[in-house]
Design an enzyme around this catalytic site. Structure first.
Site, short mmCIF file in Angstrom:
data_model
loop_
_atom_site.label_atom_id
_atom_site.label_comp_id
_atom_site.label_asym_id
_atom_site.label_seq_id
_atom_site.Cartn_x
_atom_site.Cartn_y
_atom_site.Cartn_z
N HIS A 150 -0.42 -12.22 1.14
CA HIS A 150 -1.45 -11.40 0.56
C HIS A 150 -2.03 -12.04 -0.82
O HIS A 150 -3.11 -11.71 -1.29
CB HIS A 150 -0.70 -9.90 0.11
CG HIS A 150 -1.45 -8.79 -0.10
ND1 HIS A 150 -1.08 -7.52 0.02
CD2 HIS A 150 -2.84 -8.43 -0.43
CE1 HIS A 150 -1.96 -6.61 -0.13
NE2 HIS A 150 -3.35 -7.20 -0.34
N ARG A 206 -15.73 -1.02 -1.67
CA ARG A 206 -14.92 -0.06 -2.12
C ARG A 206 -15.54 1.26 -2.13
O ARG A 206 -15.18 2.07 -2.90
CB ARG A 206 -14.30 -0.13 -3.40
CG ARG A 206 -13.38 -1.53 -3.40
CD ARG A 206 -12.85 -1.73 -4.83
NE ARG A 206 -11.60 -2.81 -4.56
CZ ARG A 206 -12.05 -4.21 -4.58
NH1 ARG A 206 -13.36 -4.64 -4.54
NH2 ARG A 206 -11.08 -4.96 -4.50
N GLY A 207 -16.75 1.59 -1.25
CA GLY A 207 -17.54 2.67 -1.23
C GLY A 207 -18.85 2.64 -2.11
O GLY A 207 -19.56 3.44 -1.82
N PHE A 208 -18.83 1.70 -3.08
CA PHE A 208 -19.81 1.68 -3.96
C PHE A 208 -21.35 1.20 -3.37
O PHE A 208 -22.30 2.01 -3.69
CB PHE A 208 -19.49 0.55 -4.92
CG PHE A 208 -20.24 0.84 -6.21
CD1 PHE A 208 -20.34 1.78 -7.11
CD2 PHE A 208 -21.43 -0.12 -6.59
CE1 PHE A 208 -21.00 1.83 -8.40
CE2 PHE A 208 -22.00 0.01 -7.62
CZ PHE A 208 -21.92 0.93 -8.48
N PRO A 228 -15.79 -4.39 2.64
CA PRO A 228 -17.15 -5.03 2.93
C PRO A 228 -18.16 -4.06 2.59
O PRO A 228 -19.33 -4.08 2.56
CB PRO A 228 -16.88 -5.14 4.37
CG PRO A 228 -15.75 -3.95 5.03
CD PRO A 228 -14.92 -4.29 3.93
N LEU A 229 -17.64 -2.79 2.01
CA LEU A 229 -18.27 -1.79 1.61
C LEU A 229 -18.32 -1.59 -0.15
O LEU A 229 -18.66 -0.47 -0.64
CB LEU A 229 -17.99 -0.39 2.36
CG LEU A 229 -18.03 -0.23 3.46
CD1 LEU A 229 -17.54 1.34 4.30
CD2 LEU A 229 -19.50 -0.46 4.32
N TYR A 234 0.76 -1.31 -0.02
CA TYR A 234 -0.06 -0.10 0.14
C TYR A 234 0.98 1.16 0.08
O TYR A 234 1.50 1.43 0.93
CB TYR A 234 -0.80 0.20 1.47
CG TYR A 234 -1.98 -1.14 1.18
CD1 TYR A 234 -2.05 -1.87 0.23
CD2 TYR A 234 -2.46 -1.33 2.54
CE1 TYR A 234 -3.16 -2.91 0.30
CE2 TYR A 234 -3.31 -2.46 2.80
CZ TYR A 234 -3.72 -3.18 1.48
OH TYR A 234 -4.49 -4.27 1.69
N1 LIG Z 1 -6.31 -8.41 1.08
C1 LIG Z 1 -6.74 -7.65 -0.15
O1 LIG Z 1 -6.45 -8.20 -1.22
C2 LIG Z 1 -7.15 -6.54 0.34
C3 LIG Z 1 -7.82 -5.78 -0.85
C4 LIG Z 1 -8.44 -4.43 -0.69
C5 LIG Z 1 -8.39 -4.00 0.30
N2 LIG Z 1 -7.95 -4.56 1.61
C6 LIG Z 1 -7.96 -4.05 2.93
O2 LIG Z 1 -9.22 -4.00 3.34
C7 LIG Z 1 -9.63 -2.54 3.64
C8 LIG Z 1 -10.91 -2.15 3.43
O3 LIG Z 1 -11.20 -2.49 1.81
P1 LIG Z 1 -11.35 -1.06 0.92
O4 LIG Z 1 -11.02 -0.03 1.66
O5 LIG Z 1 -10.81 -1.62 -0.48
O6 LIG Z 1 -12.90 -0.94 0.75
P2 LIG Z 1 -14.50 -0.64 1.64
O7 LIG Z 1 -14.07 -0.76 3.20
O8 LIG Z 1 -15.35 -1.50 1.13
O9 LIG Z 1 -14.81 0.88 1.09
C9 LIG Z 1 -13.55 1.85 1.45
C10 LIG Z 1 -14.13 3.04 0.72
O10 LIG Z 1 -15.33 3.57 1.20
C11 LIG Z 1 -15.53 4.87 1.84
N3 LIG Z 1 -16.26 4.72 3.05
C12 LIG Z 1 -15.86 4.23 3.99
N4 LIG Z 1 -16.91 4.29 5.07
C13 LIG Z 1 -17.96 5.01 4.44
C14 LIG Z 1 -19.03 5.42 4.91
N5 LIG Z 1 -19.64 5.24 6.22
N6 LIG Z 1 -20.08 6.00 4.06
C15 LIG Z 1 -19.54 6.56 2.72
N7 LIG Z 1 -18.33 6.10 2.29
C16 LIG Z 1 -17.63 5.33 3.09
C17 LIG Z 1 -14.03 5.14 2.11
O11 LIG Z 1 -13.82 6.52 1.80
P3 LIG Z 1 -13.14 7.45 2.88
O12 LIG Z 1 -11.83 6.80 3.28
O13 LIG Z 1 -13.08 8.76 2.12
O14 LIG Z 1 -13.88 7.27 4.10
C18 LIG Z 1 -13.32 4.32 0.81
O15 LIG Z 1 -13.45 5.16 -0.26
C19 LIG Z 1 -8.63 -1.70 2.93
O16 LIG Z 1 -8.21 -0.71 3.77
C20 LIG Z 1 -7.40 -2.69 3.19
O17 LIG Z 1 -6.73 -2.39 4.40
C21 LIG Z 1 -7.46 -5.77 1.44
#
Ligand SMILES: NC(=O)c1ccc[n+]([C@@H]2O[C@H](COP(=O)([O-])OP(=O)(O)OC[C@H]3O[C@@H](n4cnc5c(N)ncnc54)[C@H](OP(=O)(O)O)[C@@H]3O)[C@@H](O)[C@H]2O)c1
Length: 334
Positions: free
Chosen positions: A127, A210-212, A207-208, A58
């Protein structure tokens, strides 16, 4: 509110029932206000979040360096998770290689420890899986890191059920981290049942969606030019419009309950895990304190059977893969 706690797999550390994904603080999801991101780390800990998730990839090391001072200042309370295996090249920003060979594992952990400024990593994940390297060799090398005191617990990301079983036979695996959400449920085919069978905790990433799933954006074009999600198959072209319409049932449940769509999406993951009989610790990613508070409150939200039924058909209707290259995921190897 303070989060309830749960054990991260059999013999694993006790953590708050939701973690914090730190990835977006360095890369992928548009510009970051670093001061607010660092304040979000403190707010998370105050709310009972203890599992903090990063990876060497990252920001090419930036994310580990960013959260290092916070981790060191709260070392006895933070459960620090990082990852190795995705290789990048300075001269080609789009390049992604996968390395699981023991020499790489040994070098990667030392580099992560140095960037984080800590003596031990609580949870060290592979990973991505490189099928060219026997799993027993890779996990064997990770197990040696436990014996050397550099790592406390082992985890895997994006492995199939059979791969998880094979790894667990070499050394206990505390956690499996893979994508799992209302939109993305392929892990329920083999990975989730295997984790439940073995007592391995599941750490759902994105779980969100990616914000979608929160409705924050409905098409890739709305995102910054360098936002990684611009190239995501589910958010591009015709898929974006079709998939955005699928967020409506989540928003409807949210409106009826007086909560947000993000909270419904998080509650869904917690309750879906109950159906499969396994521990989950979702790691929603945010860089903002307001969203952290919103997401934390979702950990104790309970959806009714009727609400869960309304969300049940959503994943089956999503169009587009969850990665441009699915060989990068467990589903691509099943
Ligand atoms: N193992 C893997 O291959 C892998 C792959 C992807 C991710 N990950 C890990 O999983 C974590 C979470 O996944 P992710 O960040 O990809 O996706 P996510 O948690 O599904 O969504 C994150 C996105 O949602 C927004 N968000 C968060 N809370 C919100 C809310 N209450 N209302 C509206 N928007 C909201 C965030 O924006 P803001 O930051 O602006 O709030 C960001 O753009 C990552 O940070 C990473 O540590 C691991």
């Amino acid at each position: 509110m303070t989060l309830p706690t749960t054990a991260l797999g059999t013999g694993g550390p006790v953590v708050g029932s939701q973690g914090l994904g730190c990835m977006g603080m360095s890369e992928f999801y548009g510009p970051t206000d670093t001061a607010e991101a660092l304040a979000t780390l403190d707010a998370a800990l105050a709310a009972g979040v203890t599992l903090f998730d990063t990876a060497d990839v990252y920001g090419s090391g930036h994310n580990e360096e960013l959260i290092g001072p916070f981790v060191r200042a709260n070392r006895d309370r933070v459960v620090l998770a990082t990852k190795f295996a995705i290789e990048r090249r300075a001269d080609d920003p789009s390049y992604r290689g996968v390395r699981n060979d023991p020499a790489y594992v040994r070098a990667a952990v030392d580099a992560s420890l140095r960037r984080l400024g800590v003596e031990v990593i609580d949870l060290y994940y592979m990973h991505r899986r490189d099928p060219r390297v026997p799993l027993a060799e890779s996990v064997g090398a990770m197990a040696e890191l436990v014996q050397a005191g550099k790592v406390r617990h082992l985890g895997l990301s994006e492995v199939t059920g059979d791969e998880l079983r094979a790894a667990h036979a070499v050394h206990p695996i505390a956690a499996l981290q893979s994508e799992w959400s209302v939109f993305s449920r392929d892990v329920e085919r083999t990975a989730v049942p295997a984790a439940a069978e073995l007592g391995v905790a599941f750490v759902p990433y994105s779980p969100l969606g990616r914000g979608f799933l929160t409705g924050a954006f409905t098409a890739a074009e709305q995102l910054a030019a360098d936002d990684y999600r611009r190239s995501h198959p589910q958010f591009s072209g015709e898929n974006a419009a079709r998939n955005a319409a699928l967020v409506a049932p989540i928003q409807k449940v949210a409106a009826e309950r007086g909560v947000t769509a993000a909270q419904v999406a998080l509650a869904w993951v917690h309750q879906r895990a109950e159906v499969h009989g396994l521990t989950v610790v979702p790691i929603p990613g945010t860089r903002k304190r307001t969203r952290l508070a919103e997401n934390t409150a979702a950990a104790t939200l309970r959806l009714t059977a009727a609400e869960l039924a309304a969300l049940e058909p959503v994943a089956g209707q999503v169009t587009g893969d969850r990665y441009a290259d699915m060989t990068f995921t467990s589903a691509g190897r099943e």
